[in-house]
Design an enzyme around this catalytic site. Structure first.
Site, short mmCIF file in Angstrom:
data_model
loop_
_atom_site.label_atom_id
_atom_site.label_comp_id
_atom_site.label_asym_id
_atom_site.label_seq_id
_atom_site.Cartn_x
_atom_site.Cartn_y
_atom_site.Cartn_z
N TRP A 174 0.83 -1.20 0.00
CA TRP A 174 0.00 0.00 0.00
C TRP A 174 0.87 1.25 0.00
O TRP A 174 1.37 1.67 1.05
CB TRP A 174 -0.92 0.01 1.23
CG TRP A 174 -1.90 -1.12 1.20
CD1 TRP A 174 -3.09 -1.13 0.55
CD2 TRP A 174 -1.76 -2.41 1.80
NE1 TRP A 174 -3.71 -2.35 0.72
CE2 TRP A 174 -2.92 -3.15 1.48
CE3 TRP A 174 -0.77 -3.02 2.58
CZ2 TRP A 174 -3.12 -4.46 1.91
CZ3 TRP A 174 -0.96 -4.32 3.01
CH2 TRP A 174 -2.13 -5.03 2.68
N HIS A 195 -6.99 1.64 2.12
CA HIS A 195 -8.03 0.64 1.88
C HIS A 195 -9.13 0.83 2.92
O HIS A 195 -8.98 1.66 3.84
CB HIS A 195 -7.46 -0.79 1.90
CG HIS A 195 -6.61 -1.11 3.09
ND1 HIS A 195 -6.03 -2.33 3.30
CD2 HIS A 195 -6.25 -0.36 4.18
CE1 HIS A 195 -5.33 -2.34 4.43
NE2 HIS A 195 -5.46 -1.16 4.98
N ARG A 221 -4.11 6.18 -2.82
CA ARG A 221 -2.77 5.59 -2.84
C ARG A 221 -1.82 6.47 -3.62
O ARG A 221 -2.23 7.14 -4.58
CB ARG A 221 -2.80 4.18 -3.45
CG ARG A 221 -3.37 3.20 -2.45
CD ARG A 221 -3.20 1.78 -2.89
NE ARG A 221 -4.21 0.98 -2.17
CZ ARG A 221 -4.50 -0.28 -2.44
NH1 ARG A 221 -3.87 -0.89 -3.41
NH2 ARG A 221 -5.41 -0.91 -1.74
N GLN A 235 -13.46 1.35 -2.41
CA GLN A 235 -13.44 -0.07 -2.05
C GLN A 235 -14.73 -0.38 -1.31
O GLN A 235 -15.38 0.50 -0.76
CB GLN A 235 -12.25 -0.39 -1.12
CG GLN A 235 -10.94 -0.56 -1.85
CD GLN A 235 -9.87 -1.23 -1.00
OE1 GLN A 235 -10.00 -1.37 0.22
NE2 GLN A 235 -8.80 -1.64 -1.65
N VAL A 278 -5.87 -11.62 6.97
CA VAL A 278 -6.67 -12.85 6.86
C VAL A 278 -5.77 -14.08 6.83
O VAL A 278 -4.63 -14.02 6.39
CB VAL A 278 -7.57 -12.83 5.60
CG1 VAL A 278 -8.82 -12.01 5.83
CG2 VAL A 278 -6.81 -12.36 4.37
N ALA A 332 -13.71 -11.99 5.89
CA ALA A 332 -13.63 -10.60 5.43
C ALA A 332 -13.36 -10.62 3.93
O ALA A 332 -12.86 -11.61 3.39
CB ALA A 332 -12.54 -9.86 6.17
N1 DAH Z 1 -7.58 -4.37 1.76
C1 DAH Z 1 -7.20 -5.16 0.62
C2 DAH Z 1 -6.60 -4.29 -0.44
O1 DAH Z 1 -6.67 -3.11 -0.35
C3 DAH Z 1 -8.40 -5.90 0.06
C4 DAH Z 1 -8.85 -7.00 0.96
C5 DAH Z 1 -8.34 -8.29 0.78
C6 DAH Z 1 -9.71 -6.77 2.00
C7 DAH Z 1 -8.72 -9.32 1.57
C8 DAH Z 1 -10.10 -7.81 2.84
C9 DAH Z 1 -9.59 -9.08 2.61
O2 DAH Z 1 -10.92 -7.64 3.85
O3 DAH Z 1 -9.98 -10.09 3.43
O4 DAH Z 1 -5.99 -4.80 -1.35
#
Ligand code: DAH
Length: 364
Positions: A174, A195, A221, A235, A278, A332
């Site tokens: 990120w 995010h 970003r 998102q 996760v 998630a």
């Molecule tokens: N936050 C991640 C991104 O910005 C996307 C994401 C992936 C969110 C997996 C989640 C997850 O909650 O379980 O790339």
């Protein structure tokens, strides 16, 4: 004595003329002309007083009828009464017209109320808004709440609570836009959230399980832009935490979403992927809705289109907010609505979304 004089003067005045048929005719011509030239409410009132008022010319004429011979009185009287109603009618017509022209304006501002109306151009919803609403509707129908959170976020929630410690290489996933501000101890840097994942910890801190939420929101970003990258985008984050939540629940929920958005025949595919918050982490793909999996430009000849990241909430995430990971589990997911809109509507460049080109926006 004055009173007496006044009465005589008034009487004299009233009796001044002995009207004849010509008098009625002349009076009509004069009155009609006068009425036509009266252009304001005040002028109309003046006109009314001078012809139809208590001492107006027509009233005087009617009073003067008494001095006529019976036969003449009949003829002149009838004509005078006709004139009275004609003038009253004309006056009310003029008043009406004046009112009308006041409403419609005059001269250059005049509104021609007989013209057909012009249609009011209606705006459309932005493609991102459309997709966000569509996705949120699918989740609300499955019992999820919609929650929003801050776009300017602490490092703590954006990274630390999401299992991404300082100096951890995962931070490279990120590229961050930092805000020139810290908390009062100077320890807590601020940033534009990269995010919507920081909302997971915020929600778990402020609620108790069972939790089922979806968080749509803007993210930022530090990126060079190209056809598939923007420095700001949306998102949609999802989180479900409860006793006994398994990977099967994650698969079932996301399968429902894929079918609702991309068609009832969609197949889904999960592959291992890494996200610090996760474990296990996956990315989810759908079979290409364009070529039905045969391979085309949209799916880069692979037959599959990746639409989001997901996984089971990392036990460390649960511990940090004080949930016992032996009791509670969760899943998630996070997806980009612009990417989904690009797939759905065949949009080839993400930069079109926020360049405000009306020719692009008008299509939705
Ligand atoms: N936050 C991640 C991104 O910005 C996307 C994401 C992936 C969110 C997996 C989640 C997850 O909650 O379980 O790339």
């Amino acid at each position: 004595m004055f009173k007496h004089l006044f009465t005589i003067a008034q009487k004299g005045n009233l009796m001044a003329e002995s009207p004849g048929p010509d008098t009625v005719q002349e009076l009509e011509t004069k009155a009609v002309k006068g009425l036509e030239s009266a252009g304001t409410e005040e002028e109309l009132e003046e006109w009314r007083i001078s012809y139809l008022g208590r001492r107006g010319e027509l009233t005087r004429l009617l009073r003067g009828l008494g001095s006529l011979e019976v036969e003449e009185r009949r003829v002149v009287g009838a004509a005078a009464n006709r004139l009275k109603s004609t003038l009253e009618e004309r006056l009310s017509e003029r008043e009406q017209a004046l009112k009308q022209s006041k409403v419609a304006g005059s001269g250059a501002e005049a509104i021609d109320v007989t013209l057909p109306g012009r249609p009011i151009p209606q705006g459309g919803l932005h493609p991102t808004t459309r997709v966000i609403r569509e996705i949120c509707d699918v989740f609300t129908s499955m019992g999820f709440d919609i929650v929003e959170g801050p776009e300017v976020e602490w490092d703590h929630y954006n990274f630390e609570m999401a299992n991404i410690p300082k100096d951890h290489p995962a931070r490279d996933m990120w590229n961050t836009l930092w805000v020139d501000y810290t908390d009062e101890n100077g320890e807590q840097p601020m940033l534009l959230r990269t995010h919507t994942t920081p909302m997971q910890a915020r929600i778990m801190e402020s609620r108790k399980p069972p939790i089922r939420v979806v968080v749509p929101g803007k993210c930022y970003r530090y990126e060079a832009t190209d056809a598939t990258h923007e420095w700001h985008f949306y998102q949609i984050e999802g989180l479900a935490v409860d006793r006994g939540i398994t990977f099967a629940n994650l698969k079932g929920t996301l399968y429902e979403l894929a079918r609702a958005i991309f068609g009832q025949d969609r197949k889904v595919r999960f592959r291992c992927d890494y996200f610090p918050f996760v474990e296990p982490g996956v990315d989810m793909s759908i079979d290409c809705f364009n070529c039905e999996g045969k391979g085309c430009r949209i799916c880069s000849e692979t037959g599959w289109i990746e639409i989001m990241g997901a996984g089971m909430v990392h036990p460390k995430m649960l511990e940090r907010v004080g949930y016992d990971p032996h009791i509670y589990t969760g899943f998630a997911f996070g997806m980009g609505p612009e990417r989904i809109a690009m797939l759905k509507y065949g949009i080839e460049d993400i930069r079109l979304f926020y360049s405000n080109d009306i020719r692009f926006l008008k299509q939705f």
